[in-house]
Design an enzyme around this catalytic site. Structure first.
Site, PDB file in Angstrom:
ATOM      1  N   THR A 179       1.211  -1.477  -0.507  1.00  0.00           N
ATOM      2  CA  THR A 179      -0.186   0.122   0.178  1.00  0.00           C
ATOM      3  C   THR A 179       1.211   0.954  -0.001  1.00  0.00           C
ATOM      4  OG1 THR A 179      -0.040   0.551   2.915  1.00  0.00           O
ATOM      5  CG2 THR A 179      -1.735  -0.967   1.653  1.00  0.00           C
ATOM      6  N   GLU A 325      -5.909  -3.610  -1.271  1.00  0.00           N
ATOM      7  CA  GLU A 325      -6.308  -4.807  -0.565  1.00  0.00           C
ATOM      8  C   GLU A 325      -6.787  -5.810  -1.055  1.00  0.00           C
ATOM      9  OE1 GLU A 325      -5.197  -1.863   0.926  1.00  0.00           O
ATOM     10  OE2 GLU A 325      -4.533  -1.720   2.792  1.00  0.00           O
ATOM     11  N   LYS A 434     -18.346  13.138  14.580  1.00  0.00           N
ATOM     12  CA  LYS A 434     -18.385  12.172  15.233  1.00  0.00           C
ATOM     13  C   LYS A 434     -19.070  13.252  16.552  1.00  0.00           C
ATOM     14  CE  LYS A 434     -16.020   8.226  14.287  1.00  0.00           C
ATOM     15  NZ  LYS A 434     -15.445   6.684  15.180  1.00  0.00           N
ATOM     16  N   TRP A 439     -23.066  11.064  12.537  1.00  0.00           N
ATOM     17  CA  TRP A 439     -21.865  11.477  12.102  1.00  0.00           C
ATOM     18  C   TRP A 439     -22.445  12.031  10.671  1.00  0.00           C
ATOM     19  CZ3 TRP A 439     -19.000   5.935  11.214  1.00  0.00           C
ATOM     20  CH2 TRP A 439     -18.752   5.366  12.152  1.00  0.00           C
TER      21      TRP A 439
HETATM   22  P1  ADP Z   1      -3.477   2.945  -0.245  1.00  0.00           P
HETATM   23  O1  ADP Z   1      -2.454   2.522  -1.356  1.00  0.00           O
HETATM   24  O2  ADP Z   1      -3.401   4.923  -0.768  1.00  0.00           O
HETATM   25  O3  ADP Z   1      -4.147   2.857   0.015  1.00  0.00           O
HETATM   26  P2  ADP Z   1      -4.960   2.213  -2.378  1.00  0.00           P
HETATM   27  O4  ADP Z   1      -5.141   2.702  -4.154  1.00  0.00           O
HETATM   28  O5  ADP Z   1      -5.570   1.033  -1.885  1.00  0.00           O
HETATM   29  O6  ADP Z   1      -4.338   3.119  -2.504  1.00  0.00           O
HETATM   30  O7  ADP Z   1      -5.849   3.035  -1.971  1.00  0.00           O
HETATM   31  C1  ADP Z   1      -7.702   2.568  -1.609  1.00  0.00           C
HETATM   32  C2  ADP Z   1      -8.461   4.469  -1.261  1.00  0.00           C
HETATM   33  O8  ADP Z   1      -8.640   4.563  -1.628  1.00  0.00           O
HETATM   34  C3  ADP Z   1      -9.879   3.912  -0.425  1.00  0.00           C
HETATM   35  O9  ADP Z   1      -9.549   3.389   0.602  1.00  0.00           O
HETATM   36  C4  ADP Z   1     -10.094   4.526  -1.056  1.00  0.00           C
HETATM   37  O10 ADP Z   1     -11.163   5.415   0.232  1.00  0.00           O
HETATM   38  C5  ADP Z   1      -9.969   6.377  -1.717  1.00  0.00           C
HETATM   39  N1  ADP Z   1     -10.975   5.415  -3.245  1.00  0.00           N
HETATM   40  C6  ADP Z   1     -10.031   4.510  -4.036  1.00  0.00           C
HETATM   41  N2  ADP Z   1     -10.876   3.937  -5.203  1.00  0.00           N
HETATM   42  C7  ADP Z   1     -11.995   5.537  -5.321  1.00  0.00           C
HETATM   43  C8  ADP Z   1     -12.848   5.575  -5.870  1.00  0.00           C
HETATM   44  N3  ADP Z   1     -13.711   5.599  -6.918  1.00  0.00           N
HETATM   45  N4  ADP Z   1     -13.642   6.743  -5.231  1.00  0.00           N
HETATM   46  C9  ADP Z   1     -13.549   7.030  -3.922  1.00  0.00           C
HETATM   47  N5  ADP Z   1     -12.380   6.385  -3.187  1.00  0.00           N
HETATM   48  C10 ADP Z   1     -11.765   5.986  -4.009  1.00  0.00           C
END
Ligand code: ADP
Length: 539
Positions: A179, A325, A434, A439
């Site tokens: 990640t 993940e 919160k 929320w």
């Molecule tokens: P990192 O390695 O930083 O976790 P990721 O590509 O796995 O990068 O990022 C995942 C995160 O990106 C998600 O948890 C979400 O918050 C955000 N994300 C992914 N796709 C979307 C989407 N279509 N709209 C809004 N947020 C998104």
């Protein structure tokens, strides 16, 4: 039924036998194009496997890649995995310390590097435990301070064009990725053959990404990030034509490829679509009529962009959502056939992340673990499980315990789900406000504020409050021409008709700039720390 393992070997063998007439095209470092077919690709994957074996790569060994989207990177998606070893895509955009950390943490035995990226790795060489370096590009030798180092084309040339693939267990790890580590050190995720195969099948379904043999695919999502959304595997599975834009692709390169190769399938983050949009506006003579839709994920695309693509170019932006993940596909948004939507309702739907992919399960839970109703209003954290969701972080029991609980993966995304099952992300868990047991979405407030003509940037954070636990505090950067001409009260009045009374920020602070992270997102951490006593003092 037979006990038959789901492995990537099947994709590779089938493509070789069925798609000898289907092309793969890849832009080299000098801008020339390399073209070959699935039969020749198979032969080169075998040559690569033979070369890796000579470098003593065996079962479970990690083979790192530090590379752009090219045919060589595709060969590296298959050769190690089909031998029973593991590909490891290293994100070239991470900080140097993070890059060194993950190469060592994964224990990469061999590292494959695109020629223009070699200087980045040379700077880290004293920190790395890599045994062999391989430089990728069309040349047969490259100058480098890395050692021992070989050129890819030299390494594989003359090697046998077949390989006796071992019988693999479908639970064998095929690949790994980390990640991006926005909070703390990057965390490793392992992908099994089984997970990648099932993900590819489902991603290709018409109601998901919709990918078949007839498609001409352009790989825009970086292959160093979340398996390029696993599109290289799915495209090989179905025998589609695949086009790789090579090092440093510009919007012009992408648009030219779309025109020249008649691309009708591609995917990328909203920033890419914004750049492509601007380029097409300035260069209206390009013909991109082959492209009817594009998949967009990674962050939410602005509705104005979805609208502009559709109305000006006839291209639908298809919204998808996932994480490193989750391989990554979790949800994808296509309206259901019976939905009769006017323009407003249509664009409202398009901003949502979509419905859950088949074979996955989700639940949306409040702090106390109870599930929220699908009413489009009640917020909770999205938890998922299924055959392509990680069950742990690689060699990191502490982070594993935080994010994987009772057989579910916690996305840390706060969502609402409407009656039709469309998921909409309203915030990150750490940013949702919160207040009095309810929320408040910081993202909704920010978007509304940024809809005011005087506002250039706005961010909203939750700040500790003696009575309500937390209350929203907004930060606003005004456009230069409005400085000193707009009051807090006017902005609150602007928000009032859009939100319940208790959602409205308790205060608005005008500022010249909002702190940003390395990737340009608002750095709420900094503001939260700086203003943590704001409402305690004022009470
Ligand atoms: P990192 O390695 O930083 O976790 P990721 O590509 O796995 O990068 O990022 C995942 C995160 O990106 C998600 O948890 C979400 O918050 C955000 N994300 C992914 N796709 C979307 C989407 N279509 N709209 C809004 N947020 C998104």
């Amino acid at each position: 039924m037979m006990e038959y393992p789901l492995t990537l070997q099947n994709f590779l063998e089938r493509a070789r036998k069925l798609y000898k007439k289907k092309e793969l095209i890849s832009r080299e470092e000098d801008g020339s194009f390399f073209r070959y077919n699935y039969g020749e690709m198979y032969n080169r994957v075998c040559q690569l496997a033979n070369a890796l074996e000579e470098l003593d790569v065996g079962k479970d060994d990690r083979v790192g890649t530090f590379a752009w989207n090219t045919h060589r990177h595709l060969e590296l998606y298959f050769a190690p995995a089909c031998m029973g070893a593991v590909y490891h895509t290293v994100n070239i955009r991470l900080f140097p310390e993070q890059i060194a950390y993950i190469i060592n943490h994964a224990n990469d035995k061999v590292l494959f590097i695109d020629s223009d990226l070699v200087p980045l790795i040379e700077k880290l060489k004293d920190k790395l435990n890599v045994k062999h370096y391989v430089i990728m590009g069309k040349e047969k030798s490259y100058d480098t301070k890395l050692e021992p180092a070989y050129a890819y084309e030299d390494l594989i040339s003359g090697k046998p064009k077949n390989y006796d693939w071992p019988e693999l267990d479908e639970w064998q790890t095929a690949g790994t990725a980390y990640t991006s580590g926005t909070t703390g050190l990057p965390k490793g995720v392992e992908y099994t053959h089984r997970g990648l195969v099932l993900h590819s099948i489902v991603a290709a379904l018409p109601d998901m990404m919709g990918l078949g043999e007839k498609n001409n695919v352009l790989h825009i999502v970086p292959m160093f990030h979340a398996n390029a959304w696993s599109i290289p595997f799915a495209a090989t599975m179905v025998g589609a034509k695949q086009v790789f834009p090579g090092p440093h692709p510009t919007p012009k390169d992408l648009v030219e490829l779309i025109q020249n190769e008649k691309i009708d399938f591609t995917a990328g983050v909203p920033t890419i679509w914004l750049m492509v949009y601007q380029f097409l506006k300035e260069n209206p003579d390009y013909d991109v009529s082959s492209l009817k839709e594009v998949i967009s994920g990674g962050s939410a695309p602005p509705v104005a962009l979805i609208k502009a693509f559709r109305e000006e170019f006839g291209i639908e932006i298809i919204h998808a959502y996932g994480l490193t993940e989750t391989t990554p596909l979790v949800t994808l948004n296509r309206p259901k056939s019976y939905m009769q939507l006017d323009d407003a309702a249509y664009y409202d739907l398009k901003t949502k992340q979509g419905v859950l992919a088949p074979l996955l399960e989700m639940k949306v839970v409040k702090d106390d673990g109870s599930e929220v109703e699908w009413n489009g209003r009640d917020m909770g954290e999205l938890l998922v499980r299924g055959p392509w969701i990680a069950k742990e972080y690689y060699k990191d029991p502490e982070k594993t315990a935080e994010k994987f609980t009772d057989g579910w993966f916690r996305t840390e995304d706060i969502v609402v789900v409407d009656e039709e099952g469309y998921v909409k992300i309203v915030d990150r868990a750490k940013d949702v406000i919160k207040s009095g047991g309810e929320w408040i979405s910081s993202v909704d407030l920010e978007n509304a504020l940024m809809g005011h003509e005087a506002v250039a940037e706005a961010t909203v954070i939750g700040v500790e409050h003696p009575k309500w636990q937390e209350r929203p505090l907004a930060f606003v950067v005004l456009k230069p021409e409005y400085k000193g001409k707009v009051t807090k009260e006017e902005l609150i009045e602007f928000l009032r008709p859009k939100f319940a009374k208790w959602w409205l920020p308790d205060d608005i602070i005008f500022t010249d700039s909002i702190p940003k992270t390395s990737v340009g997102k608002f750095d709420k951490k900094v503001l939260k720390e700086q203003f943590k006593d704001y409402f305690l003092k004022s009470e």
